[in-house]
Design a protein around this motif. Structure first.
Motif, PDB file in Angstrom:
ATOM      1  N   PRO A  92      -4.255  33.365  -7.568  1.00  0.00           N
ATOM      2  CA  PRO A  92      -4.587  31.980  -7.879  1.00  0.00           C
ATOM      3  C   PRO A  92      -3.605  31.376  -8.894  1.00  0.00           C
ATOM      4  O   PRO A  92      -2.905  32.110  -9.600  1.00  0.00           O
ATOM      5  CB  PRO A  92      -5.989  32.066  -8.484  1.00  0.00           C
ATOM      6  N   GLN A  93      -3.629  30.073  -8.951  1.00  0.00           N
ATOM      7  CA  GLN A  93      -2.703  29.306  -9.783  1.00  0.00           C
ATOM      8  C   GLN A  93      -2.481  29.892 -11.184  1.00  0.00           C
ATOM      9  O   GLN A  93      -1.356  30.128 -11.613  1.00  0.00           O
ATOM     10  CB  GLN A  93      -3.246  27.878  -9.894  1.00  0.00           C
ATOM     11  N   ARG A  94      -3.584  30.149 -11.890  1.00  0.00           N
ATOM     12  CA  ARG A  94      -3.458  30.550 -13.288  1.00  0.00           C
ATOM     13  C   ARG A  94      -2.720  31.893 -13.414  1.00  0.00           C
ATOM     14  O   ARG A  94      -1.823  32.067 -14.233  1.00  0.00           O
ATOM     15  CB  ARG A  94      -4.859  30.661 -13.911  1.00  0.00           C
ATOM     16  N   LEU A  95      -3.093  32.834 -12.533  1.00  0.00           N
ATOM     17  CA  LEU A  95      -2.479  34.161 -12.553  1.00  0.00           C
ATOM     18  C   LEU A  95      -1.001  34.089 -12.177  1.00  0.00           C
ATOM     19  O   LEU A  95      -0.133  34.676 -12.836  1.00  0.00           O
ATOM     20  CB  LEU A  95      -3.240  35.070 -11.572  1.00  0.00           C
ATOM     21  N   HIS A  96      -0.724  33.352 -11.118  1.00  0.00           N
ATOM     22  CA  HIS A  96       0.657  33.235 -10.637  1.00  0.00           C
ATOM     23  C   HIS A  96       1.541  32.627 -11.732  1.00  0.00           C
ATOM     24  O   HIS A  96       2.628  33.133 -12.019  1.00  0.00           O
ATOM     25  CB  HIS A  96       0.687  32.365  -9.373  1.00  0.00           C
ATOM     26  N   ASN A  97       1.052  31.566 -12.345  1.00  0.00           N
ATOM     27  CA  ASN A  97       1.857  30.897 -13.367  1.00  0.00           C
ATOM     28  C   ASN A  97       2.025  31.749 -14.627  1.00  0.00           C
ATOM     29  O   ASN A  97       3.040  31.657 -15.316  1.00  0.00           O
ATOM     30  CB  ASN A  97       1.252  29.539 -13.727  1.00  0.00           C
ATOM     31  N   LYS A  98       1.038  32.591 -14.895  1.00  0.00           N
ATOM     32  CA  LYS A  98       1.167  33.487 -16.043  1.00  0.00           C
ATOM     33  C   LYS A  98       2.232  34.560 -15.779  1.00  0.00           C
ATOM     34  O   LYS A  98       3.026  34.889 -16.648  1.00  0.00           O
ATOM     35  CB  LYS A  98      -0.187  34.148 -16.329  1.00  0.00           C
ATOM     36  N   ASN A  99       2.242  35.082 -14.517  1.00  0.00           N
ATOM     37  CA  ASN A  99       3.239  36.088 -14.137  1.00  0.00           C
ATOM     38  C   ASN A  99       4.646  35.513 -14.110  1.00  0.00           C
ATOM     39  O   ASN A  99       5.614  36.214 -14.318  1.00  0.00           O
ATOM     40  CB  ASN A  99       2.945  36.629 -12.731  1.00  0.00           C
ATOM     41  N   ARG A 100       4.729  34.241 -13.758  1.00  0.00           N
ATOM     42  CA  ARG A 100       6.049  33.658 -13.489  1.00  0.00           C
ATOM     43  C   ARG A 100       6.253  32.407 -14.341  1.00  0.00           C
ATOM     44  O   ARG A 100       6.217  31.279 -13.833  1.00  0.00           O
ATOM     45  CB  ARG A 100       6.160  33.313 -11.993  1.00  0.00           C
ATOM     46  N   PRO A 101       6.486  32.644 -15.631  1.00  0.00           N
ATOM     47  CA  PRO A 101       6.621  31.491 -16.526  1.00  0.00           C
ATOM     48  C   PRO A 101       7.933  30.747 -16.271  1.00  0.00           C
ATOM     49  O   PRO A 101       8.999  31.348 -16.323  1.00  0.00           O
ATOM     50  CB  PRO A 101       6.615  32.134 -17.919  1.00  0.00           C
ATOM     51  N   ILE A 102       7.847  29.473 -15.947  1.00  0.00           N
ATOM     52  CA  ILE A 102       9.046  28.632 -15.886  1.00  0.00           C
ATOM     53  C   ILE A 102       8.784  27.421 -16.780  1.00  0.00           C
ATOM     54  O   ILE A 102       7.648  27.208 -17.234  1.00  0.00           O
ATOM     55  CB  ILE A 102       9.405  28.177 -14.452  1.00  0.00           C
ATOM     56  N   ARG A 103       9.818  26.650 -16.996  1.00  0.00           N
ATOM     57  CA  ARG A 103       9.719  25.594 -18.004  1.00  0.00           C
ATOM     58  C   ARG A 103       8.549  24.639 -17.732  1.00  0.00           C
ATOM     59  O   ARG A 103       7.780  24.320 -18.597  1.00  0.00           O
ATOM     60  CB  ARG A 103      11.034  24.830 -18.108  1.00  0.00           C
ATOM     61  N   GLY A 104       8.407  24.223 -16.506  1.00  0.00           N
ATOM     62  CA  GLY A 104       7.354  23.250 -16.206  1.00  0.00           C
ATOM     63  C   GLY A 104       5.957  23.865 -16.092  1.00  0.00           C
ATOM     64  O   GLY A 104       4.980  23.156 -15.824  1.00  0.00           O
ATOM     65  N   LYS A 105       5.856  25.212 -16.257  1.00  0.00           N
ATOM     66  CA  LYS A 105       4.578  25.926 -16.082  1.00  0.00           C
ATOM     67  C   LYS A 105       3.940  25.620 -14.720  1.00  0.00           C
ATOM     68  O   LYS A 105       2.710  25.568 -14.589  1.00  0.00           O
ATOM     69  CB  LYS A 105       3.583  25.562 -17.206  1.00  0.00           C
ATOM     70  N   ASN A 106       4.797  25.384 -13.715  1.00  0.00           N
ATOM     71  CA  ASN A 106       4.247  24.980 -12.413  1.00  0.00           C
ATOM     72  C   ASN A 106       4.865  25.774 -11.255  1.00  0.00           C
ATOM     73  O   ASN A 106       5.066  25.247 -10.166  1.00  0.00           O
ATOM     74  CB  ASN A 106       4.442  23.476 -12.194  1.00  0.00           C
TER      75      ASN A 106
END
Lengths: 395, 356
Positions: B88-102
């Motif tokens: 899910p979104q939250r997990l994916h974004n936590k694993n793959r931090p990019i500048r826009g957090k998106n």
């Protein structure tokens, strides 16, 4: 093959010709085929005479009228008036029969390659003979050339077609090149293909419009060899199946459901899914109550309704393996409803009959019906008409 | 990678003896240098047809840089896309931090764009398991169902490369991963009973080996995991490696598995000393422990993984994560097979079939 009563004068035995009526002869005539011109009245008779005066030696009259027949030196009598334009007919006047070798409106067309066989199956519907019959190949070639409207599918059968050796390839090439949209299905025990040279000579560069229907009656030699009454047959058939796969051929495995096979059907299907997972489909076929089946009644007579559980398990196992099960020759009313989607509208047109129970049945038009031979043999189970409306179940 | 190396790599690829080859572009993100990808697609396509080879192209990408123009080009070469979805979104974004957090949102957009231009089956996804993932097995499976990605592969975090230094933080202890896998597996069965035919990739590999006589061709459990025999990796550093894992080792400074420079002939690569070592240490019939193992016929040691874990190709097989996990998975699936009801058995058999 349809057979009708008739006679002939002045024509060689097994004379092959295409039936044509006088309105079409001008358009259809070519020099290297034989024609049987319908002559049933004075007008048609004069048409024949004018053609013969013109020097056409490959047109012979065929008539339903004994009087006309007696008038002519060369003629065929169609006693039952059963022939249709486009029929390819073998005239065997001395036997009192005409054989319709090809009829355009039929869905099932057959070329008998030979009547010899290397097996001796307990349920064989057409017991083999042992004499040389190369003439059947020649006749097959002639039939192929005489066909006016190409069939969608032709079945090559026997006997055992592979016994014809290279001649089988010649027949295949004739049918495939003469009829470029036609598919050919060869019914063979596959044993000949255990010989790599024969396999190569028949399968090398074969156009991809041929499929091979190979019976397998066991998951082990003792069962298969018993059913085909030939020691060593199982190993050869397996080798043949692998050779077919080596040559990237389309394969259907056929199981005739005699009692010995039904008892082991789940093991046989498991064997196929495990060891022959490349086959396209597996036909589960009701036994035709004729030929050797009559002599081996205890093996061949069965009520398929008693085998619902085995047939269901076998079908699901095949589906799971990505192999399509096709149930043939068992009427819908003898099958459980959930197997209907696997049931084919099988049984050749000329062998298929419906009985009293079928009259009030709502699915008779998509049911395989019964073998005509059931009258002298037995029925495949207790028949009971399906009454309710069943819509849109795929067949 | 330099354009010259691209050309040389393409020519080597076409020298491979196989009639059906898969050419996968990885990065970084290949879409950041799509000019090079196109150059390779063009060169290989031009030269493959007269050699009677069937080539399947795959581009592995976050899809963040995907554009309609790129899609049109991909379509021309029949490329399929492989992306990453960790859950899910939250997990994916936590694993793959990019500048826009998106990262998640942009990949979802990429999937939609790809499907629009290349068809519904054009995108597959892989997930990376992290310590964070372990608490969300059901949510991860549900995410794949939601996105209609019906092939999921529940893989443990690899001990390689960038992730290795932080694996104490990110990676999962074996038992924790097994618990995670079992829960996710249960969820997959749930969806299948609901009529959603989602398939778990690791189980499919094992079931194919157990239940089917035609090998589906997965390299994961092949000898040395197919390193150098079924796989060759042409890296941006100008060298060729026997597998992606070997390339990742080089990333952390261990270049001992390099086979040669891009441009070397296939026969030179095959004779390179790492290949011989991989063959020796990656063959189950040559390994005493594997020979005694029930699953020896289906599996083999993974010397590259052993090197990542213990620093040597010949580390005791029984101590490797690869071995422990494989045995556990075989055990698990055999028990599930034994206990399977007809519907589950039917599903397992379906999973076991090779996909074309």
């Amino acid at each position: 093959m349809r057979r009708t009563i008739g006679a002939s004068n002045g024509l060689p035995s097994r004379h092959i010709g295409r039936v044509v009526d006088s309105s079409a002869i001008a358009a259809e005539w070519v020099p290297d085929l034989n024609f049987l011109l319908t002559v049933n009245n004075a007008e048609e008779l004069s048409c024949l005479e004018s053609l013969q005066r013109g020097g056409l030696t490959n047109v012979a009259p065929i008539t339903g009228c004994p009087t006309i027949f007696r008038q002519l030196d060369v003629a065929v009598l169609d006693t039952e008036k059963a022939l249709l334009p486009g029929d390819v007919v073998a005239v065997s006047g001395s036997q009192g029969f005409l054989h319709v070798l090809y009829r355009e409106e039929d869905k099932h067309h057959t070329v008998f390659v030979t009547n010899r066989c290397s097996s001796n199956c307990i349920m064989c519907s057409q017991p083999p003979t042992s004499h040389e019959d190369r003439w059947l190949v020649d006749e097959g070639l002639k039939v192929g050339r005489h066909i006016r409207k190409s069939p969608a599918v032709v079945g090559f059968t026997g006997g055992e077609p592979l016994l014809a050796g290279r001649d089988l390839r010649i027949l295949l090439d004739e049918m495939l090149t003469g009829h470029p949209d036609c598919l050919v299905e060869v019914l063979t025990n596959g044993r000949g293909f255990a010989n790599p040279e024969l396999a190569n000579s028949i399968l090398q560069d074969l156009p991809p419009r041929v499929s091979w229907m190979v019976p397998l009656y066991g998951h082990a030699d003792f069962l298969h060899d018993f059913v085909v009454q030939t020691p060593g047959a199982f190993d050869e058939t397996i080798a043949g199946l692998l050779a077919l796969q080596d040559h990237q051929q389309v394969i259907q495995i056929r199981l005739v459901l005699v009692n010995e096979v039904l008892t082991e059907i789940e093991a046989i299907v498991e064997f196929i899914c495990r060891n022959l997972p490349f086959v396209a489909n597996v036909a589960l076929m009701g036994c035709e109550p004729t030929g050797f089946a009559l002599a081996n009644r205890s093996s061949c007579e069965t009520d398929y309704a008693d085998w619902h559980q085995s047939l269901t398990a076998a079908s699901s196992r095949l589906v799971d393996a990505g192999i399509r099960p096709i149930i043939m020759n068992i009427p819908l009313c003898v099958l459980p409803r959930h197997l209907w989607s696997h049931a084919a509208h099988s049984i050749s047109d000329w062998k298929r009959v419906y009985v009293e129970e079928c009259r009030s049945c709502s699915v008779a038009d998509r049911c395989c019906g019964l073998f005509a031979s059931h009258e002298k043999g037995w029925r495949p189970g207790r028949l009971s008409p399906i009454r309710e409306e069943v819509v849109n179940e795929p067949i | 990678m330099s354009p010259e190396d691209i050309d040389r790599a393409c020519d080597s690829i076409l020298d491979a003896p196989g009639k059906a080859l898969t050419v996968e572009f990885q990065g970084g993100d290949p879409l950041l240098r799509f000019d090079l990808v196109e150059r390779a697609l063009d060169r290989i396509s031009m030269r493959s047809s007269d050699r009677q080879k069937r080539i399947q192209f795959v581009v592995a990408s976050t899809l963040h840089q995907l554009t309609p123009d790129i899609c049109k080009s991909l379509k021309r070469y029949g490329v399929v896309l492989s992306t990453s979805i960790d859950g899910p979104q939250r997990l994916h974004n936590k694993n793959r931090p990019i500048r826009g957090k998106n990262a998640y949102e942009r990949t979802i957009e990429g999937i939609a764009l790809a499907r629009e231009h290349l068809g519904p089956g054009s995108v597959a996804a892989l997930m990376t398991t992290t310590r964070e993932s372990l608490s969300y097995p059901e949510e991860i499976v549900d995410e794949y169902v939601k996105l209609q990605l019906l092939d999921i592969s529940l893989r443990p975090l690899s001990p390689f490369g960038f992730a290795n230094s932080r694996s104490a933080v990110l990676g999962a202890a074996p038992q924790e991963f097994f618990t995670f896998y079992e829960r996710a597996f249960e969820r997959i069965l749930h969806w299948n009973r609901e009529g959603i035919q989602i398939r778990e990739g690791q189980a499919a590999i094992v079931l194919n080996k157990l239940l089917h006589s035609i090998d589906a061709g997965y390299v994961d459990l092949q000898g040395s995991c197919g390193a150098g025999t079924a796989v060759m990796v042409y890296n941006y550093d100008g060298f060729i490696y026997p597998s992606d894992e070997a390339r990742m080792l080089a990333e952390t400074g261990d270049t001992s598995l390099r086979l040669g420079r891009i441009g070397a002939s296939l026969s030179e690569l095959k004779a390179a000393s790492p290949m011989l070592a991989l063959a020796k240490h990656g063959t189950s019939s040559l390994n005493l422990v594997c020979r005694e193992c029930t699953y020896g016929g289906f599996c083999s040691p993974d010397p590259v993984m052993a090197k990542a874990q213990f620093g040597r190709l010949d580390a005791p097989v029984g101590a490797t994560d690869h071995c422990n996990r494989s045995i556990w998975l075989f055990d698990f699936l055999l028990i599930r097979l034994k206990e399977a009801d007809p519907v589950t058995l039917s599903m397992f058999r379906n999973w076991a079939r090779p996909r074309q």
